[in-house]
Design an enzyme around this catalytic site. Structure first.
Site, short mmCIF file in Angstrom:
data_model
loop_
_atom_site.label_atom_id
_atom_site.label_comp_id
_atom_site.label_asym_id
_atom_site.label_seq_id
_atom_site.Cartn_x
_atom_site.Cartn_y
_atom_site.Cartn_z
N PRO A 143 2.74 -0.20 0.97
CG PRO A 143 3.74 1.84 0.43
CD PRO A 143 2.49 1.23 0.97
CD GLU A 144 4.19 -4.71 4.43
OE1 GLU A 144 5.21 -4.63 5.13
OE2 GLU A 144 3.04 -4.66 4.90
#
Ligand SMILES: [Zn+2]
Length: 270
Positions: A2-3
């Protein structure tokens, strides 16, 4: 992984379900994730009302009167709001039951995430030295220009330094540098003010677009059966080493820059 856009989309997706809710109880199915889960999560959090859900860099904060639960999704974590009868699956490590009857469930197969505690009025050590948010006005070309003077690190490494600006991971650094026409291996200290203005604008544009697109797949974040919901990226450079540049057709170059796989167009990026 997850960015920033996925974390922001998670925050926005959780907010309607969690804001203003009181946390009735907390179930920990293991004592630790990347680090031991803070004792306050069990001892202080139950009975507290969630006053705000915020994001700082890739951390999420559930603010209450007593302090904030500080979460990070790590490499593989996801948060979902579920009905209480949804069966617990593998790697569902934490449940927070809300006064709505729903459950906020933290799943993290690789356990690089964390669940810590920030007392009210304090800033957790993990958040203390962070640079500005990329979508805030204080992050702009001049910020990058002045912070980079005298630096000989490659600009991509500089852009990914969380003390300079938070949340620009490997994917977004590669894409923003491509869009700005800047070679990732150029010395950070040798890029002009004008080119940094362009780079900052591209960082904002690309992150904002990814967040916008994430909003359209929001349901996946909270549905019991959905995948975690990390969205497909539309990528020009990242992961495309050896393929033709989408702008000029030149074969994209790939190398390690600061130990990170890096792809760029030797013709479009100078
Ligand atoms: Zn090109």
């Amino acid at each position: 992984m997850p960015e920033l856009p996925e974390v922001e989309t998670t925050r926005a997706g959780l907010a309607p379900h969690v804001l203003g809710r009181t946390i009735r109880s907390v179930v920990l199915r293991r004592p630790d994730l990347r680090w031991p889960i803070a004792g306050e999560v069990s001892s202080v959090l139950p009975g507290q009302r969630v006053e705000a859900i915020r994001r700082r860099a890739k951390y999420l904060l559930l603010d209450t009167d007593a302090g904030s639960a500080l979460l990070h999704l790590g490499m593989s974590g996801s948060l979902r709001v579920l009905d209480p009868d949804v069966p617990v699956r593998a790697h569902d490590h934490v449940d927070m039951t809300l006064d709505s009857g729903q459950v906020l469930r933290f799943n993290d197969p690789r356990r690089f995430g964390c669940l810590l505690w920030q007392p009210r009025g304090e800033t957790h050590a993990l958040l203390r030295d962070l640079g500005p948010e990329p979508l805030d006005d204080v992050f702009d070309g001049d910020h990058l220009f002045f912070a980079s003077r005298g630096r000989r690190a490659p600009v991509k490494t500089f852009l990914m330094d969380q003390r300079i600006v938070v949340g620009v991971g490997n994917i977004y650094a590669a894409e923003a540098l491509f869009a700005a026409g800047i070679s990732p291996v150029r010395d950070a200290g040798r890029i002009s003010r004008e080119r940094y203005a362009r780079l900052a604008a591209e960082v904002k544009r690309i992150l904002a677009y990814a967040i916008h697109r994430g909003g359209t797949t929001l349901r996946d974040f909270i549905s019991p059966d959905g995948a975690p919901g990390y969205f497909e990226q539309e990528l020009s450079a990242y992961g495309r080493g050896g393929l033709p540049c989408p702008a000029c057709g030149t074969s994209l170059r790939q190398a390690l820059v600061g130990q990170r796989a890096t792809v760029w167009c030797p013709r479009c990026q100078r």
